[in-house]
Scaffold this active site. Structure first.
Site, PDB file in Angstrom:
ATOM      1  N   LYS A 117       0.562   8.166  -3.863  1.00 32.52           N
ATOM      2  CA  LYS A 117       1.542   8.327  -2.783  1.00 32.52           C
ATOM      3  C   LYS A 117       2.443   9.535  -2.988  1.00 32.52           C
ATOM      4  O   LYS A 117       2.923  10.128  -2.045  1.00 32.52           O
ATOM      5  CB  LYS A 117       2.453   7.095  -2.752  1.00 32.52           C
ATOM      6  N   LYS A 197      -9.305   2.529   2.229  1.00 33.24           N
ATOM      7  CA  LYS A 197      -8.790   1.260   2.758  1.00 33.24           C
ATOM      8  C   LYS A 197      -8.004   1.479   4.052  1.00 33.24           C
ATOM      9  O   LYS A 197      -7.412   2.544   4.257  1.00 33.24           O
ATOM     10  CB  LYS A 197      -7.938   0.542   1.704  1.00 33.24           C
ATOM     11  N   LYS A 200      -1.391   1.403   6.437  1.00 35.71           N
ATOM     12  CA  LYS A 200      -0.257   1.632   7.349  1.00 35.71           C
ATOM     13  C   LYS A 200       0.103   3.101   7.426  1.00 35.71           C
ATOM     14  O   LYS A 200       0.625   3.572   8.421  1.00 35.71           O
ATOM     15  CB  LYS A 200       0.980   0.892   6.838  1.00 35.71           C
TER      16      LYS A 200
HETATM   17  P1  AMP Z   1       1.565  -3.346   2.328  1.00 36.96           P
HETATM   18  O1  AMP Z   1       0.993  -2.850   3.592  1.00 36.96           O
HETATM   19  O2  AMP Z   1       1.350  -2.356   1.215  1.00 36.96           O
HETATM   20  O3  AMP Z   1       2.959  -3.870   2.413  1.00 36.96           O
HETATM   21  O4  AMP Z   1       0.638  -4.571   1.918  1.00 36.96           O
HETATM   22  C1  AMP Z   1       0.865  -5.913   2.298  1.00 36.96           C
HETATM   23  C2  AMP Z   1      -0.262  -6.782   1.789  1.00 36.96           C
HETATM   24  O5  AMP Z   1      -1.493  -6.457   2.445  1.00 36.96           O
HETATM   25  C3  AMP Z   1      -0.559  -6.638   0.286  1.00 36.96           C
HETATM   26  O6  AMP Z   1      -0.880  -7.909  -0.257  1.00 36.96           O
HETATM   27  C4  AMP Z   1      -1.754  -5.736   0.250  1.00 36.96           C
HETATM   28  O7  AMP Z   1      -2.533  -5.917  -0.913  1.00 36.96           O
HETATM   29  C5  AMP Z   1      -2.505  -6.150   1.497  1.00 36.96           C
HETATM   30  N1  AMP Z   1      -3.323  -5.042   2.026  1.00 36.96           N
HETATM   31  C6  AMP Z   1      -2.867  -3.820   2.404  1.00 36.96           C
HETATM   32  N2  AMP Z   1      -3.885  -3.059   2.885  1.00 36.96           N
HETATM   33  C7  AMP Z   1      -5.012  -3.822   2.810  1.00 36.96           C
HETATM   34  C8  AMP Z   1      -6.399  -3.613   3.158  1.00 36.96           C
HETATM   35  N3  AMP Z   1      -6.812  -2.474   3.695  1.00 36.96           N
HETATM   36  N4  AMP Z   1      -7.258  -4.633   2.938  1.00 36.96           N
HETATM   37  C9  AMP Z   1      -6.841  -5.807   2.417  1.00 36.96           C
HETATM   38  N5  AMP Z   1      -5.562  -6.070   2.062  1.00 36.96           N
HETATM   39  C10 AMP Z   1      -4.655  -5.110   2.262  1.00 36.96           C
END
Ligand code: AMP
Ligand code: TRP
Length: 328
Positions: A117, A197, A200
């Site tokens: 990041k 992956k 966001k």
């Molecule tokens: P975040 O968007 O980083 O706040 O992630 C929130 C949750 O979603 C965390 O448990 C991540 O591990 C999960 N997560 C984020 N992106 C993915 C993805 N592409 N596939 C599966 N899980 C995800």
């Protein structure tokens, strides 16, 4: 007869950007099952969000919206505690203590998410320290199980290491948590690039389907999603990463096995498959958004305040023990 303690589940999501199908299928669907079995705590991690610049009005909105997403997805506030991280000061207090007592520069230098990041010199110190705050979130509530997507495994490992080190060096204060990863859905890939992956922070919105995307927009995104060479609908992550990813999404949303879907689309092409998947996604989003829009800001504020009231004494008990062990 031994009385076993009910296990505690803790997880959180950042109130930033567009909560997408990867977040939903990787993290949130696990929470739904766990809330029925365990003492469950789900946090909106707004102190993590400010590791990168935020607009105040926007942040405030997103905090409420993430809580609404939890509720619309089926987290039941009578079973699980949904709260806002910044409502409980003990999170940052414990993070500071862990920073000094057990977290080392060499631990944080290994974190791949920071390396991915934050190449720039403008990265905040908080962004570097982000995993220690996450460890504090988890350890404050004597958490046993942390349901997350695969990308958070390294951070949960760090929380385990810090807890073990503290217990050894200063006397027992923390339960050692364990990560829980969904077998399927742990890593939903981008629609525009199935080797990365779904994220966001992707450069293009064609990468993800946000839970608040208009159903028509999502349909377009599915139809434009990258596909592989050949024309078979077959699950083969190595040779057909794009179709495999779409099959995973279809299977999880429609509650049909991948085998069943492969059979259904034998002899059919990508076009038919995508049309049906688009319909499944569109129906899912429509139903979800009806529930989302039925929840008011006031309802969320009430849930936040009731949960924080219940959680503060638990956080305080852990922190008092930690401080005593350190001579503070
Ligand atoms: P975040 O968007 O980083 O706040 O992630 C929130 C949750 O979603 C965390 O448990 C991540 O591990 C999960 N997560 C984020 N992106 C993915 C993805 N592409 N596939 C599966 N899980 C995800
Ligand atoms: N770092 C997590 C993510 O980006 C969010 C998070 C913060 C979290 N604190 C947590 C997840 C504690 C689980 C437990 O997804």
């Amino acid at each position: 007869m031994s009385i076993s303690k009910q296990l505690t589940v803790f997880s959180g999501v950042q109130p930033t950007g567009n909560f997408h199908l990867g977040n939903y299928l990787g993290a949130l669907t696990q929470w739904l099952d766990l809330q029925h079995k365990y003492h469950s705590i789900f946090c909106v991690v707004d102190y993590h969000a400010i590791t990168v610049p935020q607009n105040a009005a926007n942040l405030k909105r997103q905090v409420l919206d993430i809580a609404k997403i939890y509720l619309a997805a089926g987290i039941n506030p009578r079973r699980a505690l949904i709260f806002r991280q910044s409502d409980i000061a003990e999170h940052t207090e414990l993070a500071w203590i862990l920073n000094c007592a057990v977290a080392r520069m060499s631990d944080l230098n290994k974190m791949t998410q920071f390396k991915d990041k934050a190449g720039s010199k403008n990265a905040s110190v908080g962004l570097f320290d982000y995993p220690v705050l996450m460890a504090a979130d988890i350890l404050l509530y004597q958490t046993d199980i942390v349901p997350v997507g695969e990308d958070q495994l390294q951070h949960v490992e760090l929380a385990r290491d810090l807890a073990k080190r503290f217990n050894q060096q200063f006397g027992h204060a923390f339960t050692i948590p364990e990560a829980k990863i969904n077998k399927e859905g742990a890593r939903i890939m981008g629609l525009d690039d199935p080797t990365k992956k779904m994220s966001k922070s992707a450069a293009s919105p064609a990468n993800y389907i946000a839970l608040l995307d208009k159903p028509e927009t999502a349909v377009k995104k599915i139809k434009r999603a990258v596909t592989d060479s050949g024309s078979d609908i077959k699950y083969d992550v190595k040779n057909k990463p794009a179709i495999s990813n779409l099959l995973t999404i279809y299977s999880l949303l429609a509650n049909k096995s991948i085998k069943e879907l492969e059979r259904k689309y034998t002899g059919k092409g990508y076009g038919d498959f995508k049309n049906d998947l688009a319909e499944v996604v569109s129906k899912f989003l429509t139903d979800f958004q009806i529930k989302f829009h039925n929840i008011s800001d006031r309802q969320v504020a009430k849930i936040f305040s009731q949960s924080a009231k219940k959680l503060r004494p638990i956080a305080r008990t852990t922190l008092n023990k930690v401080k005593t062990n350190l001579g503070l």
